[in-house]
Design a protein around this motif. Sequence first.
Motif, mmCIF file in Angstrom:
data_model
loop_
_atom_site.group_PDB
_atom_site.id
_atom_site.type_symbol
_atom_site.label_atom_id
_atom_site.label_comp_id
_atom_site.label_asym_id
_atom_site.label_seq_id
_atom_site.Cartn_x
_atom_site.Cartn_y
_atom_site.Cartn_z
ATOM 1 N N THR A 1 -1.592 -1.513 7.453
ATOM 2 C CA THR A 1 -1.396 -2.680 6.914
ATOM 3 C C THR A 1 -0.653 -2.764 5.856
ATOM 4 O O THR A 1 -0.617 -1.631 4.942
ATOM 5 C CB THR A 1 -3.001 -3.307 6.783
ATOM 6 N N GLU B 1 -2.085 -3.187 3.140
ATOM 7 C CA GLU B 1 -2.809 -2.712 2.025
ATOM 8 C C GLU B 1 -2.932 -1.348 2.305
ATOM 9 O O GLU B 1 -3.144 -0.589 1.311
ATOM 10 C CB GLU B 1 -4.365 -3.437 2.118
ATOM 11 N N SER B 2 -3.208 -0.889 3.401
ATOM 12 C CA SER B 2 -3.170 0.301 3.663
ATOM 13 C C SER B 2 -2.055 1.352 3.692
ATOM 14 O O SER B 2 -2.375 2.673 3.199
ATOM 15 C CB SER B 2 -3.957 0.809 5.077
#
Length: 360
Positions: A156, A158-159
Amino acid sequence: MYKNSLSNLKVIDLSTVLAGPSVGTFFAELGADVTKIEHPIHQDVTRSWKLTSEKQDSSISAYFSSINYKKKYLFLDFSKEKDRQELFEMVEEADVLLMNFKTSSQEKLKITDEALLKINPAIIIGKISGYGEKSSRVAYDLILQADTGFMSMNGTPESGPVKMPVALIDVMAAHQLKEGILLALLNQSQQDQKTGQVINVSLYDAAISALTNQASNYLMQAFIPKPQGSLHPNIAPYGEIFQTKDNQRIIFAIGSNLHFKKLVHYIGLSHLAEDERFSHVQNRIKNRTELERLIQSQVIEKNSDDILKDMEKRSVPCAMIKNLEQVFHSESAQKMIREEAIENKITKRVSQIAFKITEN
């Protein structure tokens, strides 16, 4: 109908880890006589790849079991003349030999392709490498996921980059090798005098081959995908995760305008099918965040079972996100489980065969 399809085939499996051994298991499931040969001391490393819940002193791991099935086991050290001669005697009678040795290791152990083909000119040698025969680079699935773009797309925002939870590059390389060997066997069936072949598959080539639509998105549009979770770069809604009234998570794979019309009609948002923001695939991609919000506002009012049943009636692709416990409660998944005792340990794995053959 396929279980004994290759009962006359003799396979020697010298490979380790995942890709090569899974090919050996595939042929074993088809009825072939498969012998896996390992070094007496330096055995297949996956025997030691254990979960923390597994017994440390066991010679078998769940990982090893996953791609070793219906095989005979033999332990030979090819640096010893006696053991190497035992291999050569087996090669005389074999149809297929699998390996993932480096070329330099083959030469050092005196089991080169030339030496094997001299003993049995009809043998089919299937070889797995990381980056091709001429490369000495050490390669594991994780390295290939990073090196061929898969990790850069997975995850993602974020990841950031994330590896896939299955060694999918190994799995795809195994499928490529199976196809090559089956083609070689087909060719031999049409020959009066069988000729041997050497089939090479690299993890790198298998991974590049599997980029498919993402490769063409880049090659034709210079589109470089970034991690966006489960979202699809060409379709929406596709991969968005929706919460249901009974606290389950479901996804839709809306691949056409017709699918979209059926979905929004079902959830009481029929007007969205005519809304310029959502009426065509490209517009849905541009406005997918707002579309996700609107769909979620209605999905949260319905239970997952009702949604799944109603979507099936309407032929709209939909599924609940399941963990493996839920998966293997399914009768269909249960049918794919194969069980056997290896070295007095009960082992289980899923079948390497997903096709079904119906005879007239």
